[in-house]
Design a protein around this motif. Structure first.
Motif, short mmCIF file in Angstrom:
data_model
loop_
_atom_site.label_atom_id
_atom_site.label_comp_id
_atom_site.label_asym_id
_atom_site.label_seq_id
_atom_site.Cartn_x
_atom_site.Cartn_y
_atom_site.Cartn_z
N PHE A 95 1.33 -1.24 0.55
CA PHE A 95 -0.18 -0.07 0.01
C PHE A 95 1.11 1.40 0.03
N HIS A 96 0.18 2.27 -0.69
CA HIS A 96 1.24 3.64 -0.55
C HIS A 96 1.41 3.93 0.46
N ALA A 97 0.13 4.26 1.58
CA ALA A 97 0.86 5.11 3.23
C ALA A 97 1.27 6.25 3.17
N SER A 98 0.75 6.98 2.23
CA SER A 98 0.78 8.36 1.90
C SER A 98 0.55 9.36 3.21
N THR A 99 1.77 9.93 3.23
CA THR A 99 0.90 10.68 4.86
C THR A 99 -0.16 12.20 3.57
N LYS A 100 -0.22 12.49 2.18
CA LYS A 100 -0.64 13.82 2.07
C LYS A 100 -1.75 13.12 1.50
N VAL A 101 -2.17 12.17 1.15
CA VAL A 101 -3.17 11.16 0.31
C VAL A 101 -3.48 10.54 1.77
N ILE A 102 -4.35 10.67 2.58
CA ILE A 102 -4.28 9.70 3.84
C ILE A 102 -5.80 9.23 3.28
N GLU A 103 -5.07 8.03 3.81
CA GLU A 103 -6.55 6.88 3.32
C GLU A 103 -6.88 6.43 5.50
N LEU A 104 -8.16 7.01 5.28
CA LEU A 104 -9.35 6.67 6.04
C LEU A 104 -8.54 5.11 7.56
N GLN A 105 -9.11 4.73 6.23
CA GLN A 105 -9.22 2.69 7.43
C GLN A 105 -8.08 2.31 7.27
N THR A 106 -6.43 3.01 6.70
CA THR A 106 -5.12 2.91 8.02
C THR A 106 -4.97 3.73 9.24
N LEU A 107 -5.88 4.87 9.35
CA LEU A 107 -5.99 5.15 10.47
C LEU A 107 -6.63 4.18 11.69
N LEU A 108 -7.41 3.91 10.59
CA LEU A 108 -8.58 3.52 11.63
C LEU A 108 -8.03 1.94 12.71
N SER A 109 -7.22 1.35 11.31
CA SER A 109 -5.98 0.42 11.70
C SER A 109 -5.34 -0.15 12.71
N ASP A 110 -4.39 1.56 12.40
CA ASP A 110 -3.10 2.30 13.43
C ASP A 110 -4.01 2.70 14.79
N ILE A 111 -5.51 2.91 15.06
CA ILE A 111 -5.80 3.48 16.52
C ILE A 111 -6.24 1.61 17.34
N LEU A 112 -6.64 1.10 16.57
CA LEU A 112 -7.32 -0.47 16.81
C LEU A 112 -5.97 -1.37 17.63
N GLU A 113 -4.75 -1.00 17.11
CA GLU A 113 -4.09 -1.40 17.94
C GLU A 113 -3.57 -1.40 19.09
N GLU A 114 -4.03 0.03 19.96
CA GLU A 114 -3.87 -0.15 21.54
C GLU A 114 -5.28 -0.70 21.47
N THR A 115 -5.08 -1.95 23.00
CA THR A 115 -6.09 -2.60 23.45
C THR A 115 -7.72 -2.12 23.99
N ASP A 116 -6.81 -0.60 25.08
CA ASP A 116 -8.40 0.17 25.43
C ASP A 116 -9.35 0.70 24.33
N ILE A 117 -8.62 1.35 23.27
CA ILE A 117 -9.22 2.43 22.11
C ILE A 117 -10.15 1.03 20.88
N ARG A 118 -9.94 0.22 22.25
CA ARG A 118 -10.46 -1.48 20.44
C ARG A 118 -11.58 -1.49 21.37
N LYS A 119 -11.62 -2.17 22.52
CA LYS A 119 -12.25 -2.30 23.47
C LYS A 119 -13.40 -1.62 23.30
N LYS A 120 -12.92 0.06 23.36
CA LYS A 120 -14.63 1.18 24.19
C LYS A 120 -14.90 1.58 21.85
N LEU A 121 -13.74 1.01 21.33
CA LEU A 121 -14.72 1.39 20.04
C LEU A 121 -15.72 -0.30 20.00
N VAL A 122 -15.19 -1.41 19.88
CA VAL A 122 -16.16 -2.41 20.11
C VAL A 122 -17.07 -2.37 20.16
#
Length: 478
Positions: A95-122
């Protein structure tokens, strides 16, 4: 992989400054699971052919954005990318993983790495979607990349859907709007978009990319004792969507009241903006509550400091009747079918405009210092029935990559004629990309150009490239 960039910033002061960073969402598998019986409930006008929409339409959009915003990611790769779509897929190592053309799904995957955030969002998603407790536990234990796909597509796998998709996520403009160095998050009108709004709130408040701006993220509050309001009348709810918000100049914001944004939402936004001293004036434009228009950016968008593309039939409506106070300016039901325009200025009396064209001319002259007459390019070249037909397929919904360089659909022939008559170069995106690849043209050298994008499937979703972009950083217009 966490997306991060120490040079990234949020800074949007116009609709036409050189685009430096934006948030998008590439079409996901959920779009291919919209069924006719639920299409309107899920706010989709039609069903689309997903492979065509991706490979022959949206992928061109991503390539073009990268050439303008992050050319190191794309230069010299056109032949390769024609055969391999992994470059476009946020769950793929290529994946291109640009920090200029930013893909929302990538950002979502990133924050779900944090256990506490993942539990709250689920827990939050499961509450909205009515999931049972065992499914909630299963989702908590799902790897972040897969969980992000589930949240967006509604599917555990290719065969099992657990809740509805959110196909409107490709219209990232509606999720929020950058106002100078702040983010104003949306408050959607329809339940079908509640999950989108929730995901985006978690992303902006928790992703490292936005950590420096956390104090600058604003949420539209509900009115006091909103829970006592009778019924579900959209007019009384506090709603705001990004397609109804335009940051036209550093001290001036436009908010549309439409099918999706209520006068209450506009009121609450104005209070926030003035309390935080973010702008000096806010212009509220009320358009008819019709599916034909939906948001103000389906009726007009800016092309240059002295040029706009507009739907003529709606842009020259009669003058509104004046009322007292922000909440009551638009109370007269007799004026329901006519645009009404009121400008609120800090410390001054409100000002009205006769019609949309007068407002846009005022912006060009006072906010940008343009001399001479403001130019208008009309949907369908102002010819019946093409004006309404082409507005329906987003002739007025253009994205400016820089002043005078805009993207639009290739199907709006009469509108293209109008651009030609106003001195614009017209070029198809595949031809333009090849010229960039062959070093025959430099993206930054383009002026007064309408780039035509393929649109057979994308146009079925009723949204153009203004809808499919959430600018986070534009250079100032000087």
């Amino acid at each position: 992989m966490t997306l991060n960039d120490k040079d990234f910033k949020i800074d949007v002061t116009s609709e036409i400054g050189n685009l430096r960073a934006l948030l998008i969402h590439s079409p996901d598998s959920g779009l291919g699971k919209v069924v006719p019986s639920k299409a309107q409930d899920w706010l989709f006008e039609d069903i689309v052919h997903l492979d065509t929409l991706r490979k022959k339409e949206y992928d061109y959009y991503v390539k073009l954005l990268l050439y303008f915003l992050d050319p190191d990611k794309i230069k010299g790769k056109l032949k390769q990318l024609g055969k391999d779509r992994s470059f476009y897929k946020p769950d793929n190592k290529n994946f291109h993983a640009s920090t200029k053309v930013i893909e929302l799904q990538t950002l979502l995957s990133d924050i779900l790495e944090e256990t506490d955030i993942r539990k709250k969002l689920v827990a939050s998603v499961c509450a909205i979607e009515g999931c049972n407790y065992r499914l909630q536990l299963k989702l908590i234990d799902t790897p972040p990349i897969e969980l992000a796909k589930i949240f967006i597509s509604g599917s555990l796998n290719d065969d099992e859907m657990i809740f509805a998709p959110i196909p409107n996520l490709i219209f990232s403009r509606d999720l929020g709007i950058a106002v100078n160095n702040h983010i104003l998050l949306n408050k959607p009108a329809k339940k079908a978009r509640f999950r989108e709004s929730l995901l985006v709130r978690y992303i902006f408040f928790n992703h490292p990319l936005f950590v420096k701006f956390r104090d600058n993220i604003l949420e539209i509050p509900e009115t006091v004792q909103h829970f006592l309001r009778p019924g579900e009348d959209t007019d009384t709810k506090t709603t705001l969507e990004g397609g109804d918000v335009m940051m036209v100049s550093p001290q001036h914001l436009i908010i549309g009241c439409s099918e999706r944004t209520s006068t209450s939402g506009a009121d609450e936004a104005i209070k926030l903006l003035f309390e935080n001293d973010m702008v000096k004036k806010v212009t509220v434009v009320k358009i008819p509550h019709k599916r034909d228009y939906m948001h103000i950016d389906t009726v007009f968008t800016q092309v240059k400091r002295d040029m706009w593309v507009v739907l003529h039939s709606l842009a020259v409506a009669d003058k509104p009747v004046k009322e007292e106070g922000p909440a009551n300016w638009f109370a007269d039901k007799k004026l329901k079918e006519k645009p009404e325009i009121v400008q609120f200025r800090q410390g001054k009396r409100p000002k009205t405009f006769d019609n949309i064209e007068h407002l846009l001319s005022d912006i060009s002259k006072k906010d940008f210092g343009s001399e001479g007459d403001t130019k208008f390019i009309y949907s369908g070249n102002n010819t019946f029935p093409y004006d309404a037909r082409e507005q329906w397929t987003d002739s007025c919904n253009l994205l400016a990559l820089k002043e005078g360089v805009v993207l639009g659909y290739d199907r709006n022939d009469k509108t293209v004629e109008a651009f030609k008559q106003n001195g614009f170069t017209i070029i198809k995106v595949d031809e333009l990309l090849q010229k960039f690849e062959n070093n025959e043209l430099d993206p930054q050298s383009l002026t007064d150009t309408l780039i035509l994008m393929p649109s057979a499937e994308l146009s079925r979703a009723r949204g153009g490239f203004h809808c499919m972009s959430m600018p986070l950083w534009r250079e100032a217009v000087v």
